[in-house]
Design a protein around this motif. Sequence first.
Motif, PDB file in Angstrom:
ATOM      1  N   LYS A 189      -5.031  -0.331  10.402  1.00 23.32           N
ATOM      2  CA  LYS A 189      -3.634   0.051  10.622  1.00 23.32           C
ATOM      3  C   LYS A 189      -3.295  -0.016  12.111  1.00 23.32           C
ATOM      4  O   LYS A 189      -2.204  -0.372  12.489  1.00 23.32           O
ATOM      5  CB  LYS A 189      -3.391   1.461  10.094  1.00 23.32           C
ATOM      6  CG  LYS A 189      -3.012   1.454   8.628  1.00 23.32           C
ATOM      7  CD  LYS A 189      -2.623   2.826   8.152  1.00 23.32           C
ATOM      8  CE  LYS A 189      -2.157   2.769   6.705  1.00 23.32           C
ATOM      9  NZ  LYS A 189      -2.291   4.073   6.045  1.00 23.32           N
ATOM     10  N   HIS A 233       1.652   3.084  -7.771  1.00 21.30           N
ATOM     11  CA  HIS A 233       0.915   3.391  -6.557  1.00 21.30           C
ATOM     12  C   HIS A 233      -0.475   3.928  -6.858  1.00 21.30           C
ATOM     13  O   HIS A 233      -1.273   4.123  -5.968  1.00 21.30           O
ATOM     14  CB  HIS A 233       1.699   4.342  -5.635  1.00 21.30           C
ATOM     15  CG  HIS A 233       2.030   5.652  -6.273  1.00 21.30           C
ATOM     16  ND1 HIS A 233       3.280   5.918  -6.781  1.00 21.30           N
ATOM     17  CD2 HIS A 233       1.286   6.738  -6.515  1.00 21.30           C
ATOM     18  CE1 HIS A 233       3.277   7.132  -7.308  1.00 21.30           C
ATOM     19  NE2 HIS A 233       2.077   7.644  -7.157  1.00 21.30           N
ATOM     20  N   TYR A 244     -11.124  -0.913  -0.267  1.00 23.49           N
ATOM     21  CA  TYR A 244      -9.833  -0.266  -0.500  1.00 23.49           C
ATOM     22  C   TYR A 244      -9.629   0.038  -1.983  1.00 23.49           C
ATOM     23  O   TYR A 244      -9.093   1.086  -2.339  1.00 23.49           O
ATOM     24  CB  TYR A 244      -8.687  -1.135   0.027  1.00 23.49           C
ATOM     25  CG  TYR A 244      -7.354  -0.453  -0.186  1.00 23.49           C
ATOM     26  CD1 TYR A 244      -7.045   0.707   0.517  1.00 23.49           C
ATOM     27  CD2 TYR A 244      -6.446  -0.931  -1.120  1.00 23.49           C
ATOM     28  CE1 TYR A 244      -5.854   1.373   0.292  1.00 23.49           C
ATOM     29  CE2 TYR A 244      -5.259  -0.271  -1.354  1.00 23.49           C
ATOM     30  CZ  TYR A 244      -4.961   0.880  -0.639  1.00 23.49           C
ATOM     31  OH  TYR A 244      -3.781   1.540  -0.871  1.00 23.49           O
ATOM     32  N   ILE A 281      -9.942   1.747   7.449  1.00 21.72           N
ATOM     33  CA  ILE A 281      -8.512   1.744   7.129  1.00 21.72           C
ATOM     34  C   ILE A 281      -7.704   2.117   8.359  1.00 21.72           C
ATOM     35  O   ILE A 281      -6.735   1.483   8.710  1.00 21.72           O
ATOM     36  CB  ILE A 281      -8.216   2.703   5.969  1.00 21.72           C
ATOM     37  CG1 ILE A 281      -8.826   2.118   4.695  1.00 21.72           C
ATOM     38  CG2 ILE A 281      -6.714   2.888   5.792  1.00 21.72           C
ATOM     39  CD1 ILE A 281      -8.557   2.890   3.454  1.00 21.72           C
ATOM     40  N   LYS A 303       4.896  -3.372  -2.248  1.00 18.05           N
ATOM     41  CA  LYS A 303       5.021  -3.700  -3.672  1.00 18.05           C
ATOM     42  C   LYS A 303       6.457  -4.002  -4.077  1.00 18.05           C
ATOM     43  O   LYS A 303       6.737  -5.014  -4.703  1.00 18.05           O
ATOM     44  CB  LYS A 303       4.472  -2.551  -4.541  1.00 18.05           C
ATOM     45  CG  LYS A 303       3.046  -2.139  -4.220  1.00 18.05           C
ATOM     46  CD  LYS A 303       2.588  -0.972  -5.075  1.00 18.05           C
ATOM     47  CE  LYS A 303       3.372   0.312  -4.901  1.00 18.05           C
ATOM     48  NZ  LYS A 303       3.264   0.948  -3.575  1.00 18.05           N
ATOM     49  N   CYS A 360       3.053  -0.292   1.047  1.00 20.27           N
ATOM     50  CA  CYS A 360       2.190  -1.477   1.218  1.00 20.27           C
ATOM     51  C   CYS A 360       2.929  -2.774   0.900  1.00 20.27           C
ATOM     52  O   CYS A 360       2.406  -3.862   1.128  1.00 20.27           O
ATOM     53  CB  CYS A 360       0.922  -1.356   0.388  1.00 20.27           C
ATOM     54  SG  CYS A 360       1.163  -1.609  -1.370  1.00 20.27           S
ATOM     55  N   MET A 384      -2.915  -4.223  -3.708  1.00 19.12           N
ATOM     56  CA  MET A 384      -2.212  -4.633  -2.497  1.00 19.12           C
ATOM     57  C   MET A 384      -2.454  -3.630  -1.382  1.00 19.12           C
ATOM     58  O   MET A 384      -2.474  -2.412  -1.604  1.00 19.12           O
ATOM     59  CB  MET A 384      -0.719  -4.724  -2.812  1.00 19.12           C
ATOM     60  CG  MET A 384       0.081  -5.516  -1.816  1.00 19.12           C
ATOM     61  SD  MET A 384       1.707  -5.903  -2.509  1.00 19.12           S
ATOM     62  CE  MET A 384       2.451  -6.616  -1.050  1.00 19.12           C
ATOM     63  N   TYR A 385      -2.635  -4.160  -0.189  1.00 17.99           N
ATOM     64  CA  TYR A 385      -2.877  -3.311   0.972  1.00 17.99           C
ATOM     65  C   TYR A 385      -2.241  -3.967   2.180  1.00 17.99           C
ATOM     66  O   TYR A 385      -2.529  -5.133   2.481  1.00 17.99           O
ATOM     67  CB  TYR A 385      -4.390  -3.137   1.162  1.00 17.99           C
ATOM     68  CG  TYR A 385      -4.760  -2.295   2.365  1.00 17.99           C
ATOM     69  CD1 TYR A 385      -4.492  -0.931   2.385  1.00 17.99           C
ATOM     70  CD2 TYR A 385      -5.363  -2.862   3.473  1.00 17.99           C
ATOM     71  CE1 TYR A 385      -4.811  -0.158   3.482  1.00 17.99           C
ATOM     72  CE2 TYR A 385      -5.695  -2.099   4.583  1.00 17.99           C
ATOM     73  CZ  TYR A 385      -5.416  -0.745   4.578  1.00 17.99           C
ATOM     74  OH  TYR A 385      -5.734   0.020   5.665  1.00 17.99           O
ATOM     75  N   LEU A 386      -1.355  -3.243   2.861  1.00 19.83           N
ATOM     76  CA  LEU A 386      -0.670  -3.762   4.047  1.00 19.83           C
ATOM     77  C   LEU A 386      -0.119  -5.174   3.852  1.00 19.83           C
ATOM     78  O   LEU A 386      -0.364  -6.069   4.657  1.00 19.83           O
ATOM     79  CB  LEU A 386      -1.624  -3.747   5.251  1.00 19.83           C
ATOM     80  CG  LEU A 386      -2.091  -2.373   5.745  1.00 19.83           C
ATOM     81  CD1 LEU A 386      -3.071  -2.542   6.897  1.00 19.83           C
ATOM     82  CD2 LEU A 386      -0.902  -1.524   6.188  1.00 19.83           C
ATOM     83  N   GLY A 425      -0.997  -0.218  -5.097  1.00 15.44           N
ATOM     84  CA  GLY A 425      -1.275   0.002  -3.688  1.00 15.44           C
ATOM     85  C   GLY A 425      -0.466   1.204  -3.255  1.00 15.44           C
ATOM     86  O   GLY A 425       0.518   1.556  -3.911  1.00 15.44           O
ATOM     87  N   GLU A 426      -0.867   1.813  -2.146  1.00 17.20           N
ATOM     88  CA  GLU A 426      -0.184   3.046  -1.758  1.00 17.20           C
ATOM     89  C   GLU A 426       1.231   2.757  -1.261  1.00 17.20           C
ATOM     90  O   GLU A 426       1.572   1.622  -0.939  1.00 17.20           O
ATOM     91  CB  GLU A 426      -1.003   3.824  -0.729  1.00 17.20           C
ATOM     92  CG  GLU A 426      -1.124   3.145   0.611  1.00 17.20           C
ATOM     93  CD  GLU A 426      -2.290   3.714   1.423  1.00 17.20           C
ATOM     94  OE1 GLU A 426      -2.356   4.936   1.579  1.00 17.20           O
ATOM     95  OE2 GLU A 426      -3.119   2.923   1.888  1.00 17.20           O
TER      96      GLU A 426
END
Length: 312
Positions: A282, A209, A246, A278, A49, A47, A224-226, A43-44
């Motif tokens: 957010k 990432h 995503y 997205i 991790k 997020c 994973m996201y947010l 995930g970016e």
Amino acid sequence: MSKNLIEVEGLKKYFNVGGGNVLKAVNDISFSIAEGETLGLVGESGCGKSTAGRTILRLYEPTAGSVKFNGTDISKLPPKKMKAMRRDMQMIFQDPYASLNPRFTVTDIIGEALDIHNMAGTRAERKKRVEELLDMVGLNPDHATRYPHEFSGGQRQRIGIARALAVNPKFIICDEPISALDVSIQAQVVNLLKDLQDRLGLTYLFIAHDLSMVKHISDRVAVMYLGRIVELAESEELYANPMHPYTKTLLSAIPIPDPEVEANKKRILLEDDANGPIQSAKDGASSGGAFDLENSELVEVSKGHWVSMPKK
Ligand SMILES: Nc1ncnc2c1ncn2[C@@H]1O[C@H](COP(=O)(O)OP(=O)(O)O)[C@@H](O)[C@H]1O
Ligand SMILES: [Mg+2]
């Protein structure tokens, strides 16, 4: 697959960020990792991790949820038992320089890990064990008296790996272990981690990432996201058949050298206008749809392939 070594259930880690605001860095994640398996966690940046990794090892106290290691719920272990358990669960960090004390020799860095768990033995035994570990990670045992700055980035990461291996762990969280390294040596470190896994029967949570970094090492991948997991599947399946928008976005961000392929790649983010999914998720302004994570749940769409979908 063999039995589960790690079982994460409803894990949450919230941070108080002042002004009565709470940051839900990890927001209700669940997964298991089988013995000898590698689960990729992608995930970016930001997020959640690393927070997830630290909370699993109880370097952070969880806000809610549980982590079972070999059937034992470690989220409730008293400090002394937790310390003993830590031997089995180690972490390798992204920045091998920042995580190695510059004033310590390699012997001291690796030896310290042994000392913490009273595993060093005599001076001679300690020296022998350090040399054995250096050899195991492909470093020259004669360099045990050198300092971190005398090594290259890839070599420093090998020192970090040797330090994690010193106490014979069963489970290692690799937190972006290759992100800070030159592309030319990333594969070497991934291959080393794979070899060590085979030789020592290790279980990995491999954090990255970008999806291309976990592809070759992961049996399964969680996206994973947010603070949440939006998709989880076997690696092959996830790459062949990504379902969550995503995940598709992440895949489209992998640089593909073939110019033809490059030209045909869908850039999901760019397809939408500034109010795309997205963005609005957010902003917290979204309602309904794949990015309304508050009202979504993981659904098994095919065997072992889980995707976050709006609750019916
Ligand atoms: N100790 C902390 N206190 C407050 N906020 C934190 C802390 N650690 C991480 N965060 C925040 O939690 C979110 C997730 O961070 P992190 O887990 O480091 O993400 P990642 O590893 O995916 O880049 C970020 O918004 C970060 O700023
Ligand atoms: Mg991180």
